[in-house]
Design an enzyme around this catalytic site. Structure first.
Site, PDB file in Angstrom:
ATOM      1  N   ASP A   1      -2.361  -0.108   5.634  1.00 42.51           N
ATOM      2  CA  ASP A   1      -2.631   0.644   6.882  1.00 42.51           C
ATOM      3  C   ASP A   1      -4.097   0.938   7.138  1.00 42.51           C
ATOM      4  O   ASP A   1      -4.448   1.430   8.215  1.00 42.51           O
ATOM      5  CB  ASP A   1      -1.885   1.993   6.842  1.00 42.51           C
ATOM      6  CG  ASP A   1      -2.573   2.949   5.861  1.00 42.51           C
ATOM      7  OD1 ASP A   1      -2.966   4.051   6.293  1.00 42.51           O
ATOM      8  OD2 ASP A   1      -2.742   2.569   4.699  1.00 42.51           O
TER       9      ASP A   1
ATOM     10  N   ASP B   1      -0.125   5.198   0.758  1.00 46.20           N
ATOM     11  CA  ASP B   1      -0.343   6.236   1.791  1.00 46.20           C
ATOM     12  C   ASP B   1      -0.559   5.615   3.168  1.00 46.20           C
ATOM     13  O   ASP B   1      -1.443   4.791   3.332  1.00 46.20           O
ATOM     14  CB  ASP B   1      -1.539   7.104   1.398  1.00 46.20           C
ATOM     15  CG  ASP B   1      -1.226   7.952   0.181  1.00 46.20           C
ATOM     16  OD1 ASP B   1      -1.451   7.478  -0.938  1.00 46.20           O
ATOM     17  OD2 ASP B   1      -0.705   9.077   0.361  1.00 46.20           O
TER      18      ASP B   1
ATOM     19  N   ASP C   1       0.868  -1.176   0.000  1.00 47.33           N
ATOM     20  CA  ASP C   1       0.000   0.000   0.000  1.00 47.33           C
ATOM     21  C   ASP C   1       0.911   1.235   0.000  1.00 47.33           C
ATOM     22  O   ASP C   1       2.100   1.135   0.341  1.00 47.33           O
ATOM     23  CB  ASP C   1      -0.866  -0.072   1.272  1.00 47.33           C
ATOM     24  CG  ASP C   1      -1.665   1.180   1.522  1.00 47.33           C
ATOM     25  OD1 ASP C   1      -2.621   1.416   0.768  1.00 47.33           O
ATOM     26  OD2 ASP C   1      -1.311   1.932   2.440  1.00 47.33           O
TER      27      ASP C   1
HETATM   28  O1  LIG Z   1      -4.543   2.919  -0.631  1.00 46.57           O
HETATM   29  P1  LIG Z   1      -3.538   3.994  -0.294  1.00 46.57           P
HETATM   30  O2  LIG Z   1      -2.296   3.970  -1.142  1.00 46.57           O
HETATM   31  O3  LIG Z   1      -3.227   4.087   1.163  1.00 46.57           O
HETATM   32  O4  LIG Z   1      -4.270   5.400  -0.669  1.00 46.57           O
HETATM   33  C1  LIG Z   1      -5.375   5.765   0.160  1.00 46.57           C
HETATM   34  C2  LIG Z   1      -5.732   7.190  -0.186  1.00 46.57           C
HETATM   35  O5  LIG Z   1      -4.530   7.963  -0.002  1.00 46.57           O
HETATM   36  C3  LIG Z   1      -4.626   9.358  -0.275  1.00 46.57           C
HETATM   37  O6  LIG Z   1      -5.366  10.005   0.756  1.00 46.57           O
HETATM   38  C4  LIG Z   1      -4.768   9.781   2.030  1.00 46.57           C
HETATM   39  O7  LIG Z   1      -3.413  10.320   2.051  1.00 46.57           O
HETATM   40  C5  LIG Z   1      -3.332  11.753   1.926  1.00 46.57           C
HETATM   41  C6  LIG Z   1      -1.859  12.111   1.894  1.00 46.57           C
HETATM   42  O8  LIG Z   1      -1.222  11.628   3.054  1.00 46.57           O
HETATM   43  C7  LIG Z   1      -4.087  12.404   3.081  1.00 46.57           C
HETATM   44  O9  LIG Z   1      -4.028  13.825   2.966  1.00 46.57           O
HETATM   45  C8  LIG Z   1      -5.545  11.945   3.074  1.00 46.57           C
HETATM   46  O10 LIG Z   1      -6.219  12.450   4.222  1.00 46.57           O
HETATM   47  C9  LIG Z   1      -5.596  10.412   3.144  1.00 46.57           C
HETATM   48  O11 LIG Z   1      -6.951   9.962   2.991  1.00 46.57           O
HETATM   49  C10 LIG Z   1      -5.234   9.621  -1.669  1.00 46.57           C
HETATM   50  O12 LIG Z   1      -5.523  11.004  -1.802  1.00 46.57           O
HETATM   51  C11 LIG Z   1      -6.483   8.796  -1.929  1.00 46.57           C
HETATM   52  O13 LIG Z   1      -6.827   8.918  -3.317  1.00 46.57           O
HETATM   53  C12 LIG Z   1      -6.197   7.321  -1.644  1.00 46.57           C
HETATM   54  O14 LIG Z   1      -7.354   6.531  -1.862  1.00 46.57           O
HETATM   55 MG   LIG Z   2      -2.930   3.331   2.928  1.00 49.80          MG
END
Ligand SMILES: O=P(O)(O)OC[C@H]1O[C@H](O[C@H]2O[C@H](CO)[C@@H](O)[C@H](O)[C@H]2O)[C@H](O)[C@@H](O)[C@@H]1O
Ligand SMILES: [Mg+2]
Length: 277
Positions: free
Chosen positions: A223, A45, A43
């Site tokens: 996460d 973020d 993953d």
């Molecule tokens: O599946 P992932 O790779 O973990 O992505 C999940 C989402 O991540 C992003 O949003 C998240 O991270 C941002 C940066 O740290 C944060 O600002 C936000 O609050 C989090 O939700 C991304 O923008 C999404 O498109 C993803 O689905």
């Molecule tokens: Mg994530």
């Protein structure tokens, strides 16, 4: 028992990745010697990258791309990023590197770095639906829109007070369009509206039917709640799933934070310099 002590209790019960699975303890060198049997699925973020106030503010720490490239090489290509982000966004973040990807929570995929073919399972979102959902961002300053083409994310990390109103507004729109083939995916300070019919797990299943992933044991690190669909399927492949920063159903262990994940991966490829805490 307040929230923190429940979390603390959970952490006591579930040892960290290094303690729980000796064969995965890179210090023992066992896993590092078996990377030809392993598929590394990561993953982004909250796992590889530290969370930031907005989606655009994430950055790739020095050394991470080197670690990922070494993992790609040592697994003969069986490394993939499994993310809710769109494929284009992922390529922007990791540019100039490109990796095999399951993007958009399973909406799109790139099976190998040299393959152009991007399997996409999601049509563009209906324009009228997108317009109505996008208007929710006007509920409060600080709500950010992320348009992935096939889905829309409403971010409220900068406007936490707006969480309830966002979900209520989305529910009203869904009640108005009962036949719209969409689902709401809660994430970290984000409400994602995506087409139904695919998840990270369906994307991983598809990925695992292709070389060099086919027949390998997946090691997945994630996460968020949206990663638990993958946690549920990795045992079918003799694999293991590790959570980051939270207790997750089906996890074999956990990492405290993305920094610990990056250090663990660096140890896995023998990059001791990057592995130093
Ligand atoms: O599946 P992932 O790779 O973990 O992505 C999940 C989402 O991540 C992003 O949003 C998240 O991270 C941002 C940066 O740290 C944060 O600002 C936000 O609050 C989090 O939700 C991304 O923008 C999404 O498109 C993803 O689905
Ligand atoms: Mg994530």
């Amino acid at each position: 028992m307040n929230g923190n002590s429940v979390e603390a209790k959970l952490r006591e019960d579930i040892p960290s990745a290094r303690e729980r699975s000796p064969d995965l303890n890179p210090a023992a060198g066992e896993l590092a010697r078996r990377l030809d049997e392993i598929a590394i699925l990561l993953d982004i973020d909250g796992t590889l990258l530290d969370l930031a106030p907005t989606p655009r503010e994430v950055w790739v720490p020095p050394g991470l791309s080197r670690t990922l490239n070494r993992l790609l090489q040592k697994t003969s290509g069986a490394l993939a990023l499994v993310s809710g982000r769109s494929l284009n966004d992922i390529d922007l973040i990791f540019a100039p590197e490109q990796y095999p990807v399951v993007g958009g929570h399973g909406a799109e995929m790139r099976l190998a770095i040299d393959s152009e073919a991007v399997a996409s399972h999601a049509p563009p979102m209906d324009k009228e639906l997108k317009r109505r959902l996008a208007a929710i961002a006007k509920l409060s300053p600080g709500i950010l829109l992320e348009d992935k083409g096939y889905s829309l994310a409403l971010h409220y990390r900068l406007a936490p007070h707006a969480e309830k109103a966002i979900y209520e507004a989305v529910s009203l729109i869904r009640a108005d369009l009962p036949n719209a083939p969409i689902e709401v995916l809660p994430g970290k300070c984000v409400c994602e509206i995506k087409p139904s019919g695919f998840t990270k797990a369906t994307g991983v299943r598809e990925l695992m039917t292709h070389e060099p992933f086919k027949g390998r044991r997946p090691i997945f690190i994630g996460d968020d709640v949206t990663d638990e669909s993958v946690f549920a399927i990795v045992p079918e492949y003799g694999g293991l799933a590790f959570s980051v920063g939270r207790h997750a159903k089906g996890m074999a262990g956990y990492f405290d934070d993305p920094r610990e994940v990056r250090e663990w991966l660096a140890r896995l490829v023998g990059d001791e310099a990057a592995a130093k805490p």
